[in-house]
Design an enzyme around this catalytic site. Structure first.
Site, mmCIF file in Angstrom:
data_model
loop_
_atom_site.group_PDB
_atom_site.id
_atom_site.type_symbol
_atom_site.label_atom_id
_atom_site.label_comp_id
_atom_site.label_asym_id
_atom_site.label_seq_id
_atom_site.Cartn_x
_atom_site.Cartn_y
_atom_site.Cartn_z
ATOM 1 N N ASP A 155 0.867 -1.180 0.000
ATOM 2 C CA ASP A 155 0.000 0.000 0.000
ATOM 3 C C ASP A 155 0.901 1.226 0.000
ATOM 4 O O ASP A 155 1.372 1.660 1.035
ATOM 5 C CB ASP A 155 -0.911 0.015 1.223
ATOM 6 C CG ASP A 155 -1.868 1.199 1.232
ATOM 7 O OD1 ASP A 155 -1.789 2.051 0.323
ATOM 8 O OD2 ASP A 155 -2.696 1.275 2.145
ATOM 9 N N HIS A 160 -0.308 8.144 3.676
ATOM 10 C CA HIS A 160 -0.032 7.405 4.910
ATOM 11 C C HIS A 160 1.424 7.504 5.352
ATOM 12 O O HIS A 160 1.763 7.066 6.447
ATOM 13 C CB HIS A 160 -0.387 5.927 4.742
ATOM 14 C CG HIS A 160 -1.820 5.676 4.451
ATOM 15 N ND1 HIS A 160 -2.831 5.990 5.322
ATOM 16 C CD2 HIS A 160 -2.429 5.139 3.364
ATOM 17 C CE1 HIS A 160 -3.988 5.665 4.785
ATOM 18 N NE2 HIS A 160 -3.770 5.149 3.600
#
Length: 177
Positions: A155, A160
């Protein structure tokens, strides 16, 4: 993968390689990252503004400890939420040539709404029944580094992990998983 989700010393069946590890059913999200981002790029939206709002994973058969995976993504629809556009993407993952997993992703593309399109179908808007308490609740702490550890699973959404991208998206710091 299990370690990135918070597995620890009491979850060794998911962490050790002998005997072959058991694979968490949610592992099915990993092979979808690249096809999901490719689908998002096809919409022309600014993916820095993308928020993952809901997800469904259907495990057709348990994942083996090793094998070859192939995932395809299909855009189910794009709906006008006024504050953004809701993008719904479905995936199918073949494991060693056989259907192993399906996922459905609801992604809010912030700032892309107001284009005069239809609202999402009622079935896509999950709302708890009025006056009904949850059947159960679970609180699971996450570490401040958990998003960085999860990044190692594939990911690579920079919101993030990269402070400058998080700020561009309007957040004080990278968002934890």
């Amino acid at each position: 993968y299990a370690l990135a989700l918070g597995a620890g010393e009491h979850d060794l069946k998911f962490l050790l390689d002998s005997p072959p590890p058991q694979v968490l059913p949610t592992f099915g999200v990993l092979p979808t990252f690249e096809p999901i981002f490719a689908a998002g790029h096809r919409t022309g939206a600014d993916l820095v503004q993308l928020l993952h709002t809901a997800q469904r994973v259907e495990l057709v058969k348990p994942f083996p400890a090793q094998g070859e995976m192939q995932t395809t993504a299909t855009i189910r629809g794009v709906w006008d939420m006024k504050i953004g556009a809701m993008l719904m993407v479905d995936t199918e993952t073949l494991v060693n040539g056989e259907l192993g997993c399906r996922t459905s992703w609801q992604l809010l593309l912030r700032g892309e709404g107001g284009f005069g399109g239809e609202r999402p179908p009622q079935g896509l808007r999950a709302r708890p029944p009025k006056g009904k308490a949850p059947d159960f609740e679970a609180e699971v702490p996450t570490s401040r580094n958990q998003a960085l550890l999860y990044r190692l699973t594939g990911d690579v959404n920079p919101i993030h992990s990269h402070p400058e991208v998080a700020k561009m998206a309007g957040f004080e710091r990278p968002m934890p998983r």
